[in-house]
Motif scaffolding. Structure first.
Motif, PDB file in Angstrom:
ATOM      1  N   HIS A   1       2.521  -3.735 -13.425  1.00 31.03           N
ATOM      2  CA  HIS A   1       3.032  -2.662 -13.677  1.00 31.03           C
ATOM      3  C   HIS A   1       2.909  -1.667 -12.706  1.00 31.03           C
ATOM      4  O   HIS A   1       3.767  -0.443 -12.339  1.00 31.03           O
ATOM      5  N   TRP A   2       1.668  -1.358 -12.180  1.00 34.23           N
ATOM      6  CA  TRP A   2       1.279  -0.466 -10.944  1.00 34.23           C
ATOM      7  C   TRP A   2       1.982  -0.753 -10.033  1.00 34.23           C
ATOM      8  O   TRP A   2       2.896   0.255  -9.478  1.00 34.23           O
ATOM      9  N   MET A   3       2.291  -1.870  -9.661  1.00 34.85           N
ATOM     10  CA  MET A   3       3.430  -2.083  -8.389  1.00 34.85           C
ATOM     11  C   MET A   3       4.684  -1.479  -8.549  1.00 34.85           C
ATOM     12  O   MET A   3       5.336  -1.021  -7.741  1.00 34.85           O
ATOM     13  N   LYS A   4       5.180  -1.908  -9.734  1.00 28.19           N
ATOM     14  CA  LYS A   4       6.548  -1.470 -10.146  1.00 28.19           C
ATOM     15  C   LYS A   4       6.627   0.084 -10.334  1.00 28.19           C
ATOM     16  O   LYS A   4       7.477   0.547  -9.639  1.00 28.19           O
ATOM     17  N   ASP A   5       5.413   0.863 -10.848  1.00 25.98           N
ATOM     18  CA  ASP A   5       5.544   2.119 -10.660  1.00 25.98           C
ATOM     19  C   ASP A   5       5.607   2.416  -9.169  1.00 25.98           C
ATOM     20  O   ASP A   5       6.123   3.852  -8.993  1.00 25.98           O
ATOM     21  N   TYR A   6       4.975   2.068  -8.373  1.00 28.99           N
ATOM     22  CA  TYR A   6       4.929   2.525  -6.902  1.00 28.99           C
ATOM     23  C   TYR A   6       6.109   1.806  -6.103  1.00 28.99           C
ATOM     24  O   TYR A   6       6.108   1.847  -4.932  1.00 28.99           O
ATOM     25  N   GLY A   7       7.102   1.300  -6.828  1.00 27.36           N
ATOM     26  CA  GLY A   7       8.497   0.852  -6.051  1.00 27.36           C
ATOM     27  C   GLY A   7       8.300  -0.502  -5.304  1.00 27.36           C
ATOM     28  O   GLY A   7       9.450  -0.904  -4.763  1.00 27.36           O
TER      29      GLY A   7
ATOM     30  N   MET B   1       8.436  -6.463  -1.151  1.00 19.56           N
ATOM     31  CA  MET B   1       7.763  -7.527  -1.802  1.00 19.56           C
ATOM     32  C   MET B   1       6.400  -7.333  -1.250  1.00 19.56           C
ATOM     33  O   MET B   1       6.086  -6.816  -0.151  1.00 19.56           O
ATOM     34  N   ALA B   2       5.463  -7.993  -1.931  1.00 16.54           N
ATOM     35  CA  ALA B   2       3.843  -7.896  -1.694  1.00 16.54           C
ATOM     36  C   ALA B   2       3.228  -9.179  -1.814  1.00 16.54           C
ATOM     37  O   ALA B   2       3.851 -10.104  -2.706  1.00 16.54           O
ATOM     38  N   GLY B   3       1.986  -9.292  -1.458  1.00 16.79           N
ATOM     39  CA  GLY B   3       1.303 -10.381  -1.664  1.00 16.79           C
ATOM     40  C   GLY B   3       0.378 -10.072  -2.711  1.00 16.79           C
ATOM     41  O   GLY B   3      -0.104  -9.130  -2.888  1.00 16.79           O
TER      42      GLY B   3
END
Length: 91
Positions: free
Chosen positions: A76-82, A1-3
């Motif tokens: 999308h970028w966050m998903k690409d980086y796991g 998870m990220a903010g």
């Protein structure tokens, strides 16, 4: 998870807040900004023209997280980086 803090706004976006969080002392112009770095705008669908110019004289653009396409790109970028998910905050 990220903010994920969608606190920037751009002149002309749906927030009607002008250059919120980009500006310094109520202004967003060369010599008066809170921008630490300029993002690569290549992948953004919606771009906002700023009062800034690149050395070649072309207009400089920024994004606004008030556009759905911007948030979609960031996620999308966050998903690409796991990253599995985010906690979102708006100011």
């Amino acid at each position: 998870m990220a903010g994920y803090q969608g606190w920037h706004a751009a002149e002309g976006d749906d927030s009607n807040r002008g250059w919120y969080h980009y500006q310094k002392n109520g202004r967003f112009s060369p010599g008066s900004t809170n921008v630490d770095l300029w993002p690569d705008m290549t992948e953004y669908k919606v771009k906002y023209e700023t009062p800034f110019k690149y050395p070649d004289g072309s207009n400089a653009y920024l994004y606004s997280p008030y556009d759905e396409s911007t948030v979609d790109l960031h996620l999308h970028w966050m998903k690409d980086y796991g990253l599995d998910g985010v906690h979102m905050q708006r100011l």
